[in-house]
Write a protein that holds these residues in place. Sequence first.
Motif: not given
Length: 104
Positions: A4, A7-8
Amino acid sequence: MSETQTDEVMAHLMLNTYRCSYEIIEYIWRNHGLRFSIPGLNKWLHQHNFSYKYPKGVPHKFDEKKQADFIEQYTKLKSEVVDEPILFMDAMHPTQATKVSCYQ
């Protein structure tokens, strides 16, 4: 770094341009609490298909058609004028022209 977080950070880097690796390191530290070394970040960036491109000089008002027309006219003029010099005039002295540079 979790999937996560990865991806950010990747989404953020796609939208924002940084000049130096340490700026990205500070961004990751502020937002995710993870500290990278510069070589570690560079390796991470390459693993995620990011690359650094040096700036390329492109004339401000470049027009490909006008450039081709000029080359055609210049070539014709060179064949017509044999013994006389062809002079070019510009409004700016070459030393005052903008130069492409980057920090390393």
